[in-house]
Design a protein around this motif. Structure first.
Motif, PDB file in Angstrom:
ATOM      1  N   PHE A  35       9.633 -11.066   2.516  1.00 14.05           N
ATOM      2  CA  PHE A  35       9.492  -9.774   1.855  1.00 14.05           C
ATOM      3  C   PHE A  35      10.244  -8.727   2.672  1.00 14.05           C
ATOM      4  N   ASP A  36      11.275  -8.151   2.071  1.00 16.75           N
ATOM      5  CA  ASP A  36      12.142  -7.189   2.753  1.00 16.75           C
ATOM      6  C   ASP A  36      11.711  -5.742   2.529  1.00 16.75           C
ATOM      7  N   ASP A  37      12.194  -4.880   3.402  1.00 21.93           N
ATOM      8  CA  ASP A  37      12.203  -3.422   3.239  1.00 21.93           C
ATOM      9  C   ASP A  37      10.946  -2.689   3.661  1.00 21.93           C
ATOM     10  N   GLY A  38       9.913  -3.368   4.125  1.00 22.19           N
ATOM     11  CA  GLY A  38       8.713  -2.672   4.552  1.00 22.19           C
ATOM     12  C   GLY A  38       8.863  -2.143   5.975  1.00 22.19           C
ATOM     13  N   PRO A  39       7.766  -1.650   6.530  1.00 18.40           N
ATOM     14  CA  PRO A  39       6.511  -1.403   5.813  1.00 18.40           C
ATOM     15  C   PRO A  39       6.598  -0.153   4.944  1.00 18.40           C
ATOM     16  N   SER A  40       5.762  -0.123   3.906  1.00 22.78           N
ATOM     17  CA  SER A  40       5.807   0.975   2.947  1.00 22.78           C
ATOM     18  C   SER A  40       4.402   1.273   2.422  1.00 22.78           C
ATOM     19  N   SER A  41       4.327   2.142   1.439  1.00 26.99           N
ATOM     20  CA  SER A  41       3.027   2.519   0.876  1.00 26.99           C
ATOM     21  C   SER A  41       2.365   1.357   0.138  1.00 26.99           C
ATOM     22  N   GLY A  54      -4.305 -17.101   0.409  1.00 28.51           N
ATOM     23  CA  GLY A  54      -4.053 -18.062   1.475  1.00 28.51           C
ATOM     24  C   GLY A  54      -2.598 -18.267   1.821  1.00 28.51           C
ATOM     25  N   LEU A  55      -1.783 -17.219   1.658  1.00 23.60           N
ATOM     26  CA  LEU A  55      -0.351 -17.333   1.917  1.00 23.60           C
ATOM     27  C   LEU A  55       0.055 -16.536   3.155  1.00 23.60           C
ATOM     28  N   ARG A  56       1.014 -17.083   3.892  1.00 24.57           N
ATOM     29  CA  ARG A  56       1.625 -16.352   5.006  1.00 24.57           C
ATOM     30  C   ARG A  56       3.105 -16.174   4.675  1.00 24.57           C
ATOM     31  N   ALA A  57       3.718 -15.177   5.277  1.00 25.09           N
ATOM     32  CA  ALA A  57       5.103 -14.868   4.930  1.00 25.09           C
ATOM     33  C   ALA A  57       5.799 -14.207   6.108  1.00 25.09           C
ATOM     34  N   THR A  58       7.110 -14.070   5.977  1.00 33.35           N
ATOM     35  CA  THR A  58       7.900 -13.321   6.941  1.00 33.35           C
ATOM     36  C   THR A  58       8.260 -11.983   6.324  1.00 33.35           C
ATOM     37  N   THR A  59       7.943 -10.910   7.016  1.00 32.22           N
ATOM     38  CA  THR A  59       8.273  -9.572   6.531  1.00 32.22           C
ATOM     39  C   THR A  59       9.479  -9.069   7.318  1.00 32.22           C
ATOM     40  N   PHE A  60      10.584  -8.834   6.625  1.00 30.38           N
ATOM     41  CA  PHE A  60      11.767  -8.297   7.279  1.00 30.38           C
ATOM     42  C   PHE A  60      11.706  -6.776   7.193  1.00 30.38           C
ATOM     43  N   ASN A  61      11.339  -6.164   8.314  1.00 28.71           N
ATOM     44  CA  ASN A  61      11.066  -4.727   8.337  1.00 28.71           C
ATOM     45  C   ASN A  61      12.303  -3.890   8.657  1.00 28.71           C
ATOM     46  N   VAL A  62      12.399  -2.754   7.983  1.00 29.29           N
ATOM     47  CA  VAL A  62      13.413  -1.754   8.302  1.00 29.29           C
ATOM     48  C   VAL A  62      12.908  -0.961   9.509  1.00 29.29           C
ATOM     49  N   GLY A  63      13.752  -0.805  10.520  1.00 26.69           N
ATOM     50  CA  GLY A  63      13.326  -0.195  11.775  1.00 26.69           C
ATOM     51  C   GLY A  63      12.717   1.188  11.641  1.00 26.69           C
ATOM     52  N   LYS A  64      13.350   2.045  10.839  1.00 27.13           N
ATOM     53  CA  LYS A  64      12.830   3.413  10.712  1.00 27.13           C
ATOM     54  C   LYS A  64      11.451   3.410  10.048  1.00 27.13           C
ATOM     55  N   ASN A  85      13.613  -8.615  11.715  1.00 18.88           N
ATOM     56  CA  ASN A  85      14.471  -7.426  11.818  1.00 18.88           C
ATOM     57  C   ASN A  85      15.341  -7.308  10.566  1.00 18.88           C
ATOM     58  N   HIS A  86      15.329  -6.127   9.936  1.00 21.29           N
ATOM     59  CA  HIS A  86      16.124  -5.898   8.714  1.00 21.29           C
ATOM     60  C   HIS A  86      17.014  -4.662   8.862  1.00 21.29           C
ATOM     61  N   SER A  87      17.430  -4.385  10.102  1.00 25.73           N
ATOM     62  CA  SER A  87      18.258  -3.219  10.462  1.00 25.73           C
ATOM     63  C   SER A  87      17.418  -1.943  10.492  1.00 25.73           C
ATOM     64  N   TYR A  88      17.984  -0.889  11.036  1.00 19.53           N
ATOM     65  CA  TYR A  88      17.211   0.347  11.210  1.00 19.53           C
ATOM     66  C   TYR A  88      17.236   1.254   9.977  1.00 19.53           C
ATOM     67  N   THR A  89      18.390   1.355   9.316  1.00 21.88           N
ATOM     68  CA  THR A  89      18.497   2.276   8.163  1.00 21.88           C
ATOM     69  C   THR A  89      18.938   1.577   6.879  1.00 21.88           C
ATOM     70  N   HIS A  90      19.029   0.247   6.896  1.00 23.97           N
ATOM     71  CA  HIS A  90      19.414  -0.534   5.717  1.00 23.97           C
ATOM     72  C   HIS A  90      20.825  -0.192   5.207  1.00 23.97           C
TER      73      HIS A  90
END
Length: 217
Positions: A35-41, A54-64, A85-90
Motif C-alpha cells: 500500500f503506497d502513499d501513506g500515512p494519511s487520514s 488477519g492480513l499483513r502488508a508492506t506500507t510504502f510511506n512518503v517521507g513528508k 521507503n516511497h521517496s520524500y515528496t513523490h
C-alpha cells in the motif's frame, strides 16, 4: 468430576496442538500486499481492516507524510505491517539529479526511523519509474527496489470487485500494487482475504534479498 475435567483439558490441548499445524499447512504460498502513499487520514481505517481480516502488508510511506504523522507510522508497525521507503515528496525520480534522488531517499529513511518505523530495507520509486541512478542511490542506503507483478488499478478508480479480482491473479512470491487512500481498496480487504485463502495463499513479507514475498520471519 476431576476425571471429566482432566479429559476435557486433554481434549482442549490436543485441539490447540492440531490447530496450529493445520493453519500453517493452509499456506501453500505467500504474496506481498503493498500500500503506497501513506500515512494519511485513511491509514487507521486501512490498518483496522487488515487486522480484522488477519492480513499483513508492506506500507510504502512518503517521507513528508511520515514526518508529519509519526503516530500513524507507529500504528502501522503496531498492526504488524512492514514499512518501506516511497521517496520524500513523490516526484518523478528519473527526472532528478543524483543529489536530488539522494535527498529524496535519505530524508525518507530518516523520517521513517524518527517516527518509529525502523530503518526501511525496501524502496518503491514513485510511479514505478527507475533508472540506474535511482537504483544506485537506493543500493547505497541498503534498499532493495520493489516494483510489482500485479497492478490493482485502485489509483484509477477500480471497483471493489476489480481490486479483489486483481489480488486473485497473484501467485506464490508475487507482489501487488495498492494504495493507502482509495475507499474501494479499504472496502476490498475482506474480499482480498477470502480470495487469497481460496487459493491457499497467505500475506507474507517481501524479502530484502530477493524482492519476492516469503513467509514472515
Amino acid at each position: 468430576m476431576r476425571t471429566k475435567l482432566l479429559v476435557t483439558a486433554a481434549m482442549l490441548a490436543a485441539s490447540v496442538a492440531t490447530a496450529v499445524p493445520a493453519q500453517a499447512a493452509a499456506c501453500s504460498g505467500y504474496v506481498g500486499l503493498t500500500f503506497d502513499d501513506g500515512p494519511s487520514s485513511t491509514t487507521q481505517n486501512l490498518l483496522n481492516a487488515l487486522r480484522q481480516n488477519g492480513l499483513r502488508a508492506t506500507t510504502f510511506n512518503v517521507g513528508k507524510n511520515a514526518a508529519s504523522s509519526p503516530a500513524l507510522v507507529r500504528a502501522q508497525v503496531s498492526a504488524g505491517m512492514w514499512v518501506g521507503n516511497h521517496s520524500y515528496t513523490h516526484p518523478h525520480l528519473t527526472q532528478l539529479s543524483r543529489a536530488q534522488v539522494d535527498s529524496e531517499i535519505s530524508r525518507t529513511q530518516q523520517a521513517i526511523a524518527a517516527a518509529g518505523g525502523g530503518t526501511p530495507k525496501l524502496f518503491r520509486p514513485p510511479y514505478g519509474e527507475t533508472n540506474s541512478t535511482v537504483q544506485s542511490v537506493a543500493s547505497q542506503y541498503g534498499l532493495r527496489q520493489i516494483i510489482w507483478d500485479v497492478d490493482s488499478q485502485d489509483w484509477n478508480n477500480a471497483s471493489v470487485d476489480a481490486i479483489v479480482q486483481a489480488n486473485g491473479r497473484l501467485t506464490n512470491g508475487q507482489v501487488i500494487l495498492m494504495h493507502d487512500w482509495p475507499a474501494n481498496t479499504i472496502a476490498a480487504i475482506p474480499g482480498i482475504a477470502r480470495v487469497l485463502a481460496s487459493h491457499g495463499l497467505c500475506a507474507g513479507m517481501i524479502s530484502p534479498q530477493t524482492g519476492r514475498a516469503v513467509a514472515p520471519s
